[in-house]
Design an enzyme around this catalytic site. Structure first.
Site: not given
Lengths: 497, 314
Positions: B151, B214, B250
Site C-alpha cells: 500500500d 485506495k 479500497k
C-alpha cells in the site's frame, strides 16, 4: 485514454449487474394505513353521500385489486360544494384575520407530517409509485408547500408592496393522478393563504390521499366549507369549470383538457392557472460531468415512472459524447429495480392505469416503426398489474413523433446535436415549454443557455428538483400562471389600487 | 484524452473528467436508501468481513500485537458455531492484515498457509515525504519480507503542484519494485480537496500500474467517504471500459459500522457489478469494523445483540 494499454475487444468488456448478492424483499406494511371501504364527498366540513348515488372503484395498479370505492359527484353535488365554499367565503374565511388563517394552514401541514407514513403508503397503493418516492418526496414536499404558504398568509402586503390585495372568492381546483397529494397541496395552500375557499377534485384513479387530506382538514377543525373535496371523473371536473359561481380555475393535467377549459371559461371572467403537458429538453454538453449527468437523466425520465409533466423526455447529447452517455445510461438502467411499489428498494413502480399503459405502449410501437433504436432494461415484470420497463430510443430524429409528443411514461428519446445554436433551436422547437435541463461544467454556458430556453423551469446540472419557494409553470401549450413561490400568490388575488 | 508529448504515452491529466460535487453526493446518498434485510443482510455481512484488511499502523506496534491481530484475522469469532440446520456455514476470515514493513515477517509467519494476505504500507507512509530511492527501498524491503500486497502513498505535494508526470513515474517505479506483489495506491483523498482532483489522481494511479486504488491512510480526516469512493469506482469503471483491465478499490478509514459497510457494498454492486463483489477487487481498510460485523452476524442468528465484551479487542 490509455493507448499504451492493449485494448480488449470491446464486446467482451461488460459489467454484470445481475449479481449473486441481491436484495431481499423489504415491503412496507399495509397495516400502517387505514383505507375505508367507501368514501363519500367532503362538503361543508362533513362527509355527505352523493346526490348522484353513484360510486366508482379505485384499484391498486400494481395488483389490479380494488382498494375502495369513491363517490362520483354529479352536477348537483358540485353545486352543493360550490355553495358551501361560497357561504364559507362570505361568512367566515374572507373576514378572518390573516394570521388566524395561517394557523389553520400550519395545523394542516403538521397533521400531514404526523400522518406521513400512512399518506405515503396510501399514495403508493393507489397510484403505483414506489414507496421510496412517496415517503421521501411526495409527502414531505406536500407538507413543505403548506408550511411555506402558511407563512405568507399575513404578509401579503409585503409580497405586493403599496398594493392592496383581495381574494378572488371560490377556487375550483382539479388535480392530476401523477402526484395526487402534492398537487392537492400545491392548489390548496396558496388558495387558503390568500383568503379563497376551495372546491377540489382529485383525478379519478387516485382519489384516496386527497380524501385522507379531507380527514386531516376535518381534524384540523378548518371552518366548514373552506375546503370541499369532491371526487369524480371528467364530467365532475367540467361541472366545476362551468359552475357560474366559481371565480377561479386551477387545473393541472393534459393540454387537451386545458384547451377545453380555456374555451369553457372564455368570456366568463373566471381567472385560470393551467399547468399542462411537457416534452422537456434535457441537454448534455461534452464538457458536462458525465456520470452525474447520466444520473440526472435517470432522475429526469424515470422518476415516478415518467408520469411527470416536466420529465426530461427529450435528451439532447452532444455528438462527441453520445456513445459514452448511452452506454452509461444502459448500465444504469440495468440497476433500476422495477416491481412491487411497496418494496422499499423499488425504483420504478407500476404504471398508473391500464389506459396510460396503452398510451405508452402505443408510443413505443410508434418509435420502433419510426426506425429509432430501442433499448429496454432486462428486468422481469410482475404478471399482474400495469408495468413498463425503462426504455430509451436512440437515433431519434426531430421529426419523429416520439420526439414531439408527450408519452408520460418511462420512455426517453435521445437526439444528438453539434453546436449551441443548433440545440437551442431544437429544444425550443416544441409546442410545449414547461421545463428543460442543461448539463455543463461551464458556468457562462449555463447562463447563456437558460436565457435562450423557452421553458418555465430550467434546471442546471440537476433535474426534477422542487421547492415551495420556486415558481413552477409553463410557456406555450404547457399552460400559464405560476404555482409556488411569491409568484404563486398572484393567481389567487386581485391587486387593487 | 490528449497526449502530452508526441513521443511519450502519458496523457494530459488535466483533461480527466470533471465531477459535479452536488450530483455525486446525491447519488452516494441514494445508495444508503437500499434496505438490506434477512438473507441479503447475512450474506452481505459475511462478504464485508471477508473483504476487510485488518489494520494496525501505529508507532507502538509490536510483534505481540501483530500476532494477536493475525489470530483474529484467521479466527474472527470461534465462539460462534453454526446452528443446527444452518446451511450458511461458519464465519469467514478477513482478506488481509495490513501492517508496517517491519512487521511483515511476523505477520507472514503468524498467518502461515491460512490464505490470508499480508499487506504492507510503504513509500514513507503516511506522508510520502521521502526521496524516491528510499521509497523504492522501503517497498523492496516489504516485498522481500514476504508482503503479498503493497500500500503506497502518492506524493500529494507534487500532485498539488501539478507535477503529474512525477506522480505517475513514482507509481510506475514502485509498481516495478513490487514485482509480483499487488500494488494499492493511496491517494489520501482528504488532502486532495476536490472530487476533480480525486478523479485525476485515480486516473494517474491506474495508468501508472496500480492494481488497487485506495482512498486514505487513515491518518488524515476525512478518510473514506461514500462520495469519494463513488468517484473512484466510476474512474475504475471508465478505465475498465477503455482498457478491459480490472482495478480494485479500497476505501480505508472511517468505516466502523456494518450498516455503512453494507451501503458501500450496495455502491459496488450498482456501479461495477458482480465481478467486483469479492475481496480480490474490493477491500475495506478498517480496524474496528470487524467486531461490529461479528456483532451483527450474531444478532441476525440469535435475534439478540451480544455485549461487546463477547468480542475480542485485539
Amino acid at each position: 485514454m490509455a493507448k499504451a494499454i492493449a485494448k480488449k475487444k470491446s464486446n467482451t468488456i461488460k459489467l454484470k449487474f445481475d449479481t449473486s448478492w441481491s436484495y431481499a424483499p423489504a415491503p412496507e406494511s399495509k397495516s400502517a394505513a387505514t383505507i375505508n371501504k367507501q368514501y363519500n364527498l367532503f362538503i361543508n366540513g362533513a362527509w355527505q353521500q352523493p346526490l348522484s348515488k353513484k360510486y366508482f372503484d379505485t384499484i391498486n395498479p400494481a395488483t389490479e385489486e380494488k382498494l375502495s370505492e369513491v363517490a362520483e359527484a354529479g352536477a348537483a353535488d358540485v353545486d352543493k360544494a360550490v355553495k358551501a365554499a361560497r357561504n364559507a367565503y362570505e361568512k367566515v374565511w374572507k373576514k378572518m384575520p390573516a394570521k388566524e388563517r395561517a394557523k389553520y394552514i400550519f395545523r394542516i401541514a403538521r397533521l400531514m407530517q404526523e400522518k406521513a407514513r400512512e399518506l405515503a403508503i396510501i399514495e403508493t397503493l393507489d397510484g403505483g409509485k414506489p414507496i421510496k418516492e412517496s415517503r421521501d418526496f411526495d409527502v414531505p414536499t406536500a407538507a413543505n408547500h403548506l408550511f411555506y404558504y402558511a407563512g405568507w398568509a399575513d404578509k401579503l402586503a409585503y409580497a405586493f408592496p403599496n398594493r392592496k390585495t383581495e381574494p378572488l372568492g371560490v377556487a375550483g381546483q382539479i388535480t392530476p393522478w401523477n402526484f395526487p397529494l402534492l398537487m392537492a397541496s400545491w392548489k390548496i395552500a396558496p388558495a387558503l393563504a390568500t383568503g379563497n375557499t376551495v372546491v377540489l377534485k382529485p383525478a379519478e384513479t387516485t382519489s384516496l390521499t386527497t380524501l385522507k387530506l379531507a380527514e386531516i382538514i376535518q381534524e384540523a377543525d378548518l371552518p366548514p366549507g373552506v375546503v370541499n373535496i369532491i371526487t369524480g371523473a371528467g364530467e365532475t371536473g367540467a361541472a366545476i369549470v362551468n359552475h357560474a359561481d366559481v371565480n377561479k380555475i386551477a387545473f393541472t393535467g393534459s393540454t387537451n383538457v386545458g384547451k377545453i377549459i380555456q374555451r369553457a371559461i372564455a368570456g366568463t371572467g373566471k381567472k385560470a392557472t393551467l399547468e399542462l403537458g411537457g416534452k422537456a429538453a434535457n441537454i448534455i454538453f461534452e464538457d458536462a460531468p458525465i456520470d452525474q449527468a447520466v444520473e440526472g437523466v435517470v432522475n429526469a425520465i424515470f422518476f415516478n415512472q415518467g408520469h411527470v409533466c416536466c420529465a426530461g423526455s427529450r435528451l439532447y447529447v452532444q455528438e462527441s459524447i453520445a456513445k459514452e452517455v448511452i452506454r452509461k445510461l444502459r448500465d444504469r438502467m440495468q440497476t433500476l429495480i422495477v416491481g412491487d411499489p411497496m418494496d422499499k428498494n423499488t425504483d420504478i413502480g407500476a404504471i398508473n392505469s391500464k389506459e396510460q399503459l396503452q398510451i405508452i405502449q402505443k408510443y413505443i410501437a410508434i418509435g420502433k416503426k419510426e426506425g429509432a433504436e430501442m433499448y429496454e432494461s432486462s428486468c422481469r415484470l410482475p404478471t399482474k398489474g400495469f408495468w413498463c420497463r425503462p426504455t430509451i430510443f436512440s437515433n431519434v430524429a426531430q421529426s419523429n413523433r416520439i420526439a414531439q409528443e408527450e408519452i408520460f411514461g418511462p420512455v426517453l428519446s435521445i437526439l444528438t446535436f453539434r453546436t449551441d445554436d443548433e440545440v437551442i433551436e431544437k429544444a425550443n422547437n416544441s409546442p410545449y415549454g414547461l421545463s428543460a435541463g442543461v448539463w455543463t461544467d461551464k458556468g457562462s454556458k449555463i447562463f447563456n443557455m437558460t436565457k435562450r430556453m423557452r421553458a418555465g423551469v430550467v434546471w442546471a446540472n440537476t433535474f426534477n428538483k422542487f421547492d415551495p419557494t420556486s415558481p413552477f409553470g409553463g410557456y406555450k401549450e404547457s399552460g400559464y400562471g405560476r404555482e409556488g413561490g411569491l409568484h404563486g400568490l398572484l393567481p389567487y388575488l386581485n391587486l387593487i389600487n | 484524452m490528449a497526449i502530452a508529448k508526441s513521443d511519450q504515452m502519458i496523457p494530459d491529466f488535466t483533461l480527466s473528467p470533471h465531477i459535479d460535487q452536488v450530483g455525486v453526493e446525491e447519488r452516494a446518498s441514494r445508495f444508503t436508501k437500499r434496505s438490506i434485510k434477512k438473507e441479503s443482510k447475512m450474506n452481505g455481512l459475511k462478504l464485508v468481513l471477508n473483504m476487510i484488511d485488518l489494520t494496525t499502523l501505529e508507532g507502538k506496534d509490536t510483534d505481540g500485537k501483530v500476532k494477536q491481530l493475525c489470530y483474529k484475522a484467521m479466527h474472527p469469532h470461534d465462539a460462534y458455531t453454526p446452528l443446527a440446520g444452518d446451511s450458511e456455514g461458519a464465519i469467514p476470515s478477513v482478506a488481509a492484515i495490513c501492517v508496517y514493513p517491519s512487521m511483515v515477517k511476523v505477520a507472514k509467519k503468524a498467518l502461515g498457509n491460512s490464505g490470508i494476505k499480508v499487506a504492507s504500507v510503504a513509500t514513507a507512509f503516511p506522508s510520502g515525504q521521502a526521496p524516491r530511492d528510499i521509497k523504492i527501498r522501503d517497498t523492496k524491503y516489504a516485498v522481500n519480507e514476504g508482503a503479498d500486497e503493497v500500500d503506497m502513498v502518492i506524493s500529494r505535494g507534487k500532485f498539488h503542484a501539478g507535477e503529474y508526470n512525477f506522480v505517475f513515474d513514482e507509481i510506475a517505479c514502485i509498481k516495478e519494485a513490487c514485482g509480483k506483489a499487488r500494488l494499492k495506491v493511496i491517494l489520501e483523498t482528504g488532502e486532495l480537496g476536490t472530487f476533480d482532483k480525486v478523479r485525476r489522481a485515480s486516473d494517474i494511479a491506474m495508468l501508472a500500474g496500480a492494481d488497487f486504488i485506495k482512498t486514505s491512510t487513515g491518518k488524515i480526516s476525512p478518510a473514506a467517504t461514500m462520495p469519494v469512493t463513488l468517484v473512484m469506482l466510476e474512474a475504475i469503471r471508465d478505465f475498465y471500459y477503455k482498457t478491459g483491465k480490472m482495478i480494485g478499490m479500497k476505501p480505508a478509514g472511517g468505516i466502523s459500522k456494518s450498516k455503512l459497510a453494507l451501503h458501500y457494498l450496495v455502491m459496488v454492486k450498482e456501479v461495477l457489478g458482480e465481478d467486483w463483489l469479492t475481496n480480490q477487487w474490493f477491500r475495506f481498510g478498517a480496524s474496528s469494523l470487524a467486531n461490529d460485523v461479528l456483532m451483527q452476524i450474531l444478532k441476525e442468528k440469535t435475534g439478540l445483540y451480544q455485549s461487546a465484551n463477547y468480542f475480542s479487542v485485539d
